[in-house]
Design a protein around this motif. Structure first.
Motif, PDB file in Angstrom:
ATOM      1  N   SER A 187      39.209  41.770  56.974  1.00 40.83           N
ATOM      2  CA  SER A 187      40.646  42.069  57.041  1.00 40.83           C
ATOM      3  C   SER A 187      41.515  40.902  56.586  1.00 40.83           C
ATOM      4  CB  SER A 187      41.095  42.515  58.434  1.00 40.83           C
ATOM      5  OG  SER A 187      41.264  41.416  59.307  1.00 40.83           O
ATOM      6  N   GLN A 188      40.925  39.729  56.403  1.00 41.01           N
ATOM      7  CA  GLN A 188      41.712  38.588  55.937  1.00 41.01           C
ATOM      8  C   GLN A 188      41.856  38.606  54.420  1.00 41.01           C
ATOM      9  OE1 GLN A 188      39.931  35.023  57.610  1.00 41.01           O
ATOM     10  NE2 GLN A 188      41.000  35.316  59.563  1.00 41.01           N
ATOM     11  N   THR A 189      42.556  37.609  53.898  1.00 41.18           N
ATOM     12  CA  THR A 189      42.768  37.484  52.456  1.00 41.18           C
ATOM     13  C   THR A 189      41.882  36.393  51.891  1.00 41.18           C
ATOM     14  OG1 THR A 189      45.043  38.298  52.539  1.00 41.18           O
ATOM     15  CG2 THR A 189      44.435  36.938  50.642  1.00 41.18           C
ATOM     16  N   LEU A 190      41.132  36.764  50.872  1.00 41.73           N
ATOM     17  CA  LEU A 190      40.289  35.821  50.148  1.00 41.73           C
ATOM     18  C   LEU A 190      41.161  35.125  49.109  1.00 41.73           C
ATOM     19  CD1 LEU A 190      36.892  36.824  48.502  1.00 41.73           C
ATOM     20  CD2 LEU A 190      38.600  35.552  47.237  1.00 41.73           C
ATOM     21  N   SER A 191      41.101  33.809  49.066  1.00 41.82           N
ATOM     22  CA  SER A 191      41.907  33.053  48.116  1.00 41.82           C
ATOM     23  C   SER A 191      41.021  32.043  47.401  1.00 41.82           C
ATOM     24  CB  SER A 191      43.055  32.341  48.827  1.00 41.82           C
ATOM     25  OG  SER A 191      43.883  31.679  47.910  1.00 41.82           O
ATOM     26  N   LEU A 192      40.972  32.134  46.084  1.00 43.34           N
ATOM     27  CA  LEU A 192      40.179  31.218  45.266  1.00 43.34           C
ATOM     28  C   LEU A 192      41.050  30.636  44.161  1.00 43.34           C
ATOM     29  CD1 LEU A 192      36.920  33.323  44.774  1.00 43.34           C
ATOM     30  CD2 LEU A 192      37.243  31.402  46.332  1.00 43.34           C
ATOM     31  N   THR A 193      40.745  29.407  43.804  1.00 39.81           N
ATOM     32  CA  THR A 193      41.456  28.721  42.732  1.00 39.81           C
ATOM     33  C   THR A 193      40.484  28.328  41.640  1.00 39.81           C
ATOM     34  OG1 THR A 193      43.187  27.888  44.199  1.00 39.81           O
ATOM     35  CG2 THR A 193      42.842  26.687  42.144  1.00 39.81           C
ATOM     36  N   CYS A 194      40.914  28.486  40.408  1.00 39.89           N
ATOM     37  CA  CYS A 194      40.148  28.032  39.256  1.00 39.89           C
ATOM     38  C   CYS A 194      40.924  26.901  38.593  1.00 39.89           C
ATOM     39  CB  CYS A 194      39.940  29.169  38.273  1.00 39.89           C
ATOM     40  SG  CYS A 194      38.922  28.730  36.842  1.00 39.89           S
ATOM     41  N   THR A 195      40.312  25.737  38.541  1.00 34.02           N
ATOM     42  CA  THR A 195      40.913  24.574  37.901  1.00 34.02           C
ATOM     43  C   THR A 195      40.316  24.419  36.511  1.00 34.02           C
ATOM     44  OG1 THR A 195      41.234  23.487  40.033  1.00 34.02           O
ATOM     45  CG2 THR A 195      41.319  22.095  38.071  1.00 34.02           C
ATOM     46  N   VAL A 196      41.191  24.317  35.526  1.00 31.67           N
ATOM     47  CA  VAL A 196      40.768  24.258  34.131  1.00 31.67           C
ATOM     48  C   VAL A 196      40.973  22.856  33.581  1.00 31.67           C
ATOM     49  CG1 VAL A 196      41.129  25.223  31.825  1.00 31.67           C
ATOM     50  CG2 VAL A 196      41.371  26.686  33.844  1.00 31.67           C
ATOM     51  N   ALA A 197      39.967  22.342  32.905  1.00 30.00           N
ATOM     52  CA  ALA A 197      40.046  21.048  32.237  1.00 30.00           C
ATOM     53  C   ALA A 197      39.713  21.229  30.770  1.00 30.00           C
ATOM     54  CB  ALA A 197      39.090  20.053  32.878  1.00 30.00           C
ATOM     55  N   GLY A 198      40.387  20.483  29.929  1.00 30.47           N
ATOM     56  CA  GLY A 198      40.063  20.497  28.506  1.00 30.47           C
ATOM     57  C   GLY A 198      40.961  21.365  27.654  1.00 30.47           C
ATOM     58  N   ASP A 199      41.818  22.167  28.278  1.00 28.67           N
ATOM     59  CA  ASP A 199      42.781  22.966  27.527  1.00 28.67           C
ATOM     60  C   ASP A 199      43.826  23.490  28.501  1.00 28.67           C
ATOM     61  OD1 ASP A 199      42.159  25.023  24.603  1.00 28.67           O
ATOM     62  OD2 ASP A 199      44.036  24.249  25.426  1.00 28.67           O
ATOM     63  N   SER A 200      44.988  23.841  27.974  1.00 25.33           N
ATOM     64  CA  SER A 200      46.074  24.322  28.811  1.00 25.33           C
ATOM     65  C   SER A 200      45.975  25.830  29.001  1.00 25.33           C
ATOM     66  CB  SER A 200      47.429  23.986  28.178  1.00 25.33           C
ATOM     67  OG  SER A 200      48.473  24.629  28.886  1.00 25.33           O
ATOM     68  N   ILE A 201      46.248  26.279  30.234  1.00 26.60           N
ATOM     69  CA  ILE A 201      46.205  27.712  30.504  1.00 26.60           C
ATOM     70  C   ILE A 201      47.389  28.452  29.868  1.00 26.60           C
ATOM     71  CG2 ILE A 201      44.876  27.406  32.633  1.00 26.60           C
ATOM     72  CD1 ILE A 201      47.442  27.928  34.198  1.00 26.60           C
ATOM     73  N   THR A 202      48.334  27.711  29.306  1.00 26.03           N
ATOM     74  CA  THR A 202      49.471  28.346  28.638  1.00 26.03           C
ATOM     75  C   THR A 202      49.275  28.442  27.135  1.00 26.03           C
ATOM     76  OG1 THR A 202      50.673  26.257  28.401  1.00 26.03           O
ATOM     77  CG2 THR A 202      51.028  27.489  30.435  1.00 26.03           C
ATOM     78  N   THR A 203      48.143  27.990  26.654  1.00 23.49           N
ATOM     79  CA  THR A 203      47.877  28.032  25.208  1.00 23.49           C
ATOM     80  C   THR A 203      47.667  29.471  24.746  1.00 23.49           C
ATOM     81  OG1 THR A 203      46.815  25.864  25.271  1.00 23.49           O
ATOM     82  CG2 THR A 203      46.343  27.271  23.366  1.00 23.49           C
ATOM     83  N   PRO A 204      48.433  29.913  23.728  1.00 21.82           N
ATOM     84  CA  PRO A 204      48.153  31.238  23.144  1.00 21.82           C
ATOM     85  C   PRO A 204      46.764  31.229  22.501  1.00 21.82           C
ATOM     86  CG  PRO A 204      50.304  30.420  22.459  1.00 21.82           C
ATOM     87  CD  PRO A 204      49.600  29.287  23.141  1.00 21.82           C
ATOM     88  N   TYR A 205      46.068  32.189  22.581  1.00 18.59           N
ATOM     89  CA  TYR A 205      46.066  33.484  23.193  1.00 18.59           C
ATOM     90  C   TYR A 205      44.932  33.534  24.196  1.00 18.59           C
ATOM     91  CZ  TYR A 205      49.192  34.726  19.418  1.00 18.59           C
ATOM     92  OH  TYR A 205      50.254  34.788  18.561  1.00 18.59           O
ATOM     93  N   TYR A 206      44.970  32.585  25.142  1.00 21.57           N
ATOM     94  CA  TYR A 206      43.935  32.539  26.163  1.00 21.57           C
ATOM     95  C   TYR A 206      44.300  33.430  27.351  1.00 21.57           C
ATOM     96  CZ  TYR A 206      42.186  28.451  23.642  1.00 21.57           C
ATOM     97  OH  TYR A 206      41.696  27.601  22.686  1.00 21.57           O
ATOM     98  N   TYR A 207      43.287  34.129  27.837  1.00 21.88           N
ATOM     99  CA  TYR A 207      43.425  34.991  29.003  1.00 21.88           C
ATOM    100  C   TYR A 207      42.429  34.525  30.043  1.00 21.88           C
ATOM    101  CZ  TYR A 207      46.393  38.149  26.340  1.00 21.88           C
ATOM    102  OH  TYR A 207      47.426  38.683  25.618  1.00 21.88           O
ATOM    103  N   TRP A 208      42.910  34.336  31.252  1.00 19.98           N
ATOM    104  CA  TRP A 208      42.126  33.703  32.305  1.00 19.98           C
ATOM    105  C   TRP A 208      41.778  34.750  33.357  1.00 19.98           C
ATOM    106  CZ3 TRP A 208      40.857  28.877  30.878  1.00 19.98           C
ATOM    107  CH2 TRP A 208      41.632  28.308  29.864  1.00 19.98           C
ATOM    108  N   SER A 209      40.487  34.961  33.497  1.00 15.83           N
ATOM    109  CA  SER A 209      40.020  36.141  34.219  1.00 15.83           C
ATOM    110  C   SER A 209      39.235  35.789  35.472  1.00 15.83           C
ATOM    111  CB  SER A 209      39.133  36.971  33.282  1.00 15.83           C
ATOM    112  OG  SER A 209      38.907  38.263  33.796  1.00 15.83           O
ATOM    113  N   TRP A 210      39.200  36.749  36.389  1.00 18.10           N
ATOM    114  CA  TRP A 210      38.322  36.693  37.556  1.00 18.10           C
ATOM    115  C   TRP A 210      37.325  37.841  37.483  1.00 18.10           C
ATOM    116  CZ3 TRP A 210      37.960  32.681  40.762  1.00 18.10           C
ATOM    117  CH2 TRP A 210      39.034  31.809  40.854  1.00 18.10           C
ATOM    118  N   ILE A 211      36.078  37.501  37.719  1.00 15.40           N
ATOM    119  CA  ILE A 211      34.979  38.475  37.710  1.00 15.40           C
ATOM    120  C   ILE A 211      34.106  38.154  38.916  1.00 15.40           C
ATOM    121  CG2 ILE A 211      33.028  39.401  36.367  1.00 15.40           C
ATOM    122  CD1 ILE A 211      35.218  37.120  34.479  1.00 15.40           C
ATOM    123  N   ARG A 212      33.466  39.157  39.471  1.00 16.70           N
ATOM    124  CA  ARG A 212      32.578  38.890  40.598  1.00 16.70           C
ATOM    125  C   ARG A 212      31.267  39.653  40.432  1.00 16.70           C
ATOM    126  NH1 ARG A 212      35.119  42.243  45.800  1.00 16.70           N
ATOM    127  NH2 ARG A 212      34.236  44.294  45.225  1.00 16.70           N
TER     128      ARG A 212
END
Length: 130
Positions: free
Chosen positions: A15-40
Motif C-alpha cells: 500500500s505504500q509508494t515505491l520511489s526510485l531514482t536513476c542518476t545519469v552520467a555522461g550525457d544530459s537528460i535534456t539532450t534531444p532526442y533521448y527518452y528515459w525509461s523505467w522497465i521492470r
C-alpha cells in the motif's frame, strides 16, 4: 560513456509508494532526442515497460501502470524518478532505468525490444512485503 544507476529502498510495504531514482552520467537528460525509461522484471516473468520521460520533460505511461505511476525529473541533478503508488507483492521485481533515442517525427507509445535501448542501468531489486 553513458552510465545509468538506479537507487532507492530495496523493501517497500504493501500500500505504500515505491520511489526510485536513476542518476545519469555522461550525457544530459535534456539532450534531444533521448527518452528515459523505467522497465521492470518480476521474478519468473518477462520485462514490463512502465513508461518514460522525454528530453522535453513530458512523461508517458504504459496503460497498465498509468493510474498509479509518476515519472519526473530533476535536470539540475541529471536524475529522473519513478513513483509507483499502492504497491502490492506483485510489484516485486528488478527495476531498470534505460535510455532510448527516438528521432523527431517518431511516436513511441508502447513497449519495445531490449535492443532498442541505448543504455541500461544495472537494475535494482525491490521487494514488496510487510
Amino acid at each position: 560513456q553513458v552510465q545509468l544507476q538506479e537507487s532507492g529502498p530495496g523493501l517497500v510495504k504493501p500500500s505504500q509508494t515505491l520511489s526510485l531514482t536513476c542518476t545519469v552520467a555522461g550525457d544530459s537528460i535534456t539532450t534531444p532526442y533521448y527518452y528515459w525509461s523505467w522497465i521492470r522484471q518480476p521474478p519468473g516473468k518477462g520485462m514490463e515497460w512502465i513508461g518514460y520521460i522525454a528530453f522535453s520533460g513530458v512523461p508517458y505511461y504504459s496503460p497498465s501502470f498509468r493510474s498509479r505511476t509518476s515519472i519526473s525529473r530533476d535536470a539540475s541533478k541529471n536524475q529522473f524518478t519513478l513513483q509507483l503508488s499502492s504497491v502490492t507483492p506483485e510489484d516485486t521485481a528488478v527495476y531498470y532505468c534505460a535510455r532510448r533515442t527516438v528521432h523527431a517525427g517518431t511516436q513511441w507509445d508502447g513497449p519495445v525490444s531490449r535492443n532498442d535501448y541505448d543504455y541500461w542501468g544495472q537494475g535494482t531489486q525491490v521487494d514488496v512485503s510487510s
